[in-house]
Enzyme design. Sequence first.
Site, PDB file in Angstrom:
ATOM      1  N   GLY A  13       0.930  -1.196  -0.040  1.00 36.12           N
ATOM      2  CA  GLY A  13       0.033  -0.055  -0.044  1.00 36.12           C
ATOM      3  C   GLY A  13       0.939   1.136   0.169  1.00 36.12           C
ATOM      4  O   GLY A  13       0.610   2.146   0.910  1.00 36.12           O
ATOM      5  N   VAL A  46       7.894   3.181   1.953  1.00 32.34           N
ATOM      6  CA  VAL A  46       9.519   3.717   1.691  1.00 32.34           C
ATOM      7  C   VAL A  46       9.330   5.289   1.820  1.00 32.34           C
ATOM      8  O   VAL A  46      10.260   5.872   2.612  1.00 32.34           O
ATOM      9  CB  VAL A  46      10.119   3.578   0.249  1.00 32.34           C
ATOM     10  N   VAL A  48       9.690   8.180   0.196  1.00 29.25           N
ATOM     11  CA  VAL A  48      10.600   8.996  -0.480  1.00 29.25           C
ATOM     12  C   VAL A  48      10.116   9.749  -1.797  1.00 29.25           C
ATOM     13  O   VAL A  48      10.662  10.671  -2.167  1.00 29.25           O
ATOM     14  CB  VAL A  48      12.026   8.822  -0.358  1.00 29.25           C
ATOM     15  N   ALA A  51       8.977  13.593  -6.483  1.00 31.50           N
ATOM     16  CA  ALA A  51       9.044  14.471  -7.504  1.00 31.50           C
ATOM     17  C   ALA A  51       8.503  13.525  -8.814  1.00 31.50           C
ATOM     18  O   ALA A  51       8.880  12.625  -8.762  1.00 31.50           O
ATOM     19  CB  ALA A  51      10.597  15.034  -7.625  1.00 31.50           C
ATOM     20  N   LYS A  79       6.000  21.882 -10.254  1.00 29.11           N
ATOM     21  CA  LYS A  79       7.317  21.765 -10.889  1.00 29.11           C
ATOM     22  C   LYS A  79       7.224  21.894 -12.441  1.00 29.11           C
ATOM     23  O   LYS A  79       6.647  21.226 -13.137  1.00 29.11           O
ATOM     24  CB  LYS A  79       7.693  20.167 -10.633  1.00 29.11           C
ATOM     25  N   PRO A  97      14.057  21.419 -18.550  1.00 30.25           N
ATOM     26  CA  PRO A  97      12.733  22.047 -18.572  1.00 30.25           C
ATOM     27  C   PRO A  97      11.733  21.116 -19.157  1.00 30.25           C
ATOM     28  O   PRO A  97      11.988  20.314 -19.840  1.00 30.25           O
ATOM     29  CB  PRO A  97      12.879  23.356 -19.342  1.00 30.25           C
ATOM     30  N   LEU A 334       8.874  -0.201  -6.731  1.00 30.22           N
ATOM     31  CA  LEU A 334      10.147  -0.880  -6.213  1.00 30.22           C
ATOM     32  C   LEU A 334      10.293  -2.235  -6.607  1.00 30.22           C
ATOM     33  O   LEU A 334      11.413  -2.713  -6.590  1.00 30.22           O
ATOM     34  CB  LEU A 334      10.552  -0.066  -5.035  1.00 30.22           C
ATOM     35  N   ILE A 347       7.984   6.984 -10.295  1.00 27.85           N
ATOM     36  CA  ILE A 347       6.481   7.046 -10.337  1.00 27.85           C
ATOM     37  C   ILE A 347       5.760   6.892 -11.703  1.00 27.85           C
ATOM     38  O   ILE A 347       4.860   6.578 -12.021  1.00 27.85           O
ATOM     39  CB  ILE A 347       6.025   8.295  -9.511  1.00 27.85           C
TER      40      ILE A 347
END
Length: 511
Positions: A13, A46, A48, A51, A79, A97, A334, A347
């Site tokens: 999860g 995890v 982390v 981004a 972002k 960019p 992962l 991601i």
Amino acid sequence: MGEPLRKIIIVGGGTAGWMAAAAISKVYQDRALEIHVIESSEIGIVGVGEATIPPIVSMNRLLGIDEDEFIRKTRATFKLAIQFVDWMGPDTRYLHPFGQLGLGGFPLPMSHYWRRLRAERGDEAGTLWDYSLTSQAALAGKFQRRLPYANAQADIAYAFHFDASLYARFLRELAEKNGVIRHDRKIEGHRLDSRGFIEAVVLEGGSSMEADFFIDCSGFRGLLIEQALGTGYEDWTRWLPCDRAVAMPSEFMPDIPPFTRSTARSAGWQWRIPLQHRTGNGLVYCSSFMSEDEAESVLSGNLPTAAAGDPRFFRFTTGKRKLFWNKNVVALGLASGFLEPLESTSIHLIQTGIEKLLKLFPDRSFRREDIDLYNRITALEYEQARDLIIFHYFANGRTDTDFWRACRAMDPPDTLAERIELFKGYGRVFRREDDLFSEISWTTVFEGQNLRPAGIDPLTLGMPIEGIGEVLRSTRETIWQGAAAMPPHPEFLARSCRAVLGADASAAVPA
Ligand SMILES: Cc1cc2nc3c(=O)[nH]c(=O)nc-3n(C[C@H](O)[C@H](O)[C@H](O)COP(=O)(O)OP(=O)(O)OC[C@H]3O[C@@H](n4cnc5c(N)ncnc54)[C@H](O)[C@@H]3O)c2cc1C
């Protein structure tokens, strides 16, 4: 053809597990298919991956997410780029960019005409980044969704930074609303059927849960794909030798820069991810060149704001599973492999994995052709993401440490070597149909890392230099004016998304 699936178990999860649960339950609305997520709060996630890159916006659309609500509930920020600092030596920096270069109007990509103008008129051409709206906005700390040009109907290319734990929680809410059933249980084993397919997972205490199809989102453990099925792992350490990370949050940055920063350090690199309520920081490093104590001290000595938590340590081996879909198990996140977060691709690979799975959704016959296609495309996507990351290391300009010298001495993969050779001729980037990164991504990273073509594209000679100069001058002006007219990023978050920024955000209950 086989019978339809009756039950799916998603093991894990974290971001991968809840993204998969939210997407499948949204698309497959018939409740005759049960979707279960088994996660262990004792093991945790995890926590982390914070981004992302622009295609995440389409994932949100698929899930029917209200973007402003998502921004508030995951403490997200916008972002526009990734900034690479000190990769070419001290005091060097450039941006990768998102979005377009220039405003169109040329038969070839704009970078070719810029290169010709630079060859003939020098500084008059400016830099490549003068033609990137997202670069100019990022550097000025500005953001808005819509392109800032008169009558523009399209959006700027943007992605998000978000709090990983809040993102998993947000997706869980969506999935549970769609009928997904969650179990907070620890898995301790599995049962195979006569074909070697997973028949059931065995839970702590001895009970078991059966299903037709399993999605392994158990993180680095790879509980089903590796521990149960022994799928095997392709190790890419020879190209990407970093095998450790340490992460440490720091206080929020009031100007909330709308870009991820990656700063090269003596044996790795440091990330900086600005959120509404804190800043995510971490150092990815190579344990053959840097100790854990040194890594912690490099990171804590280079935080952008005061530390706001304890260090957390991670170990990994860069590479991918030999198969991503094996028998009746698909691995996502992962559990499927690891690429360091230099280009924020993990991601994204979860997202493309889910999208492919939806296109090749199985029944209980598990057709060989569908599985093979899934594995082939996923391997290609992994390799494309890998190659851009490798390029940063291979073409580094640092002379200060053995680590960076060793990176320059590597033999890059053939796929990357071919791209480099093509670019070295006339600055060409050939985008294949399914390429993850655009021609603009490769061009800006190649230019940013000082890869220079020998000549200008001969087709640009078909246009008078005065005409090229005029178009490029007016393009630069339009882009500068557009970026200048945009609101500061924190103002956009507060006004348009009704986000509560800074220290107040930690106390605020997400609306
Ligand atoms: C240092 C670092 C930085 C990163 N930064 C980025 C980034 O900036 N951008 C990006 O795109 N990606 C990034 N990533 C990758 C990103 O974190 C992951 O792709 C993403 O979080 C998905 O993780 P996951 O869901 O696969 O695994 P996890 O979050 O580890 O979730 C695993 C789940 O499995 C469950 N589980 C495990 N074992 C059992 C068991 N026995 N029984 C029951 N449940 C079990 C756990 O409880 C958990 O719920 C980063 C990764 C690392 C290591």
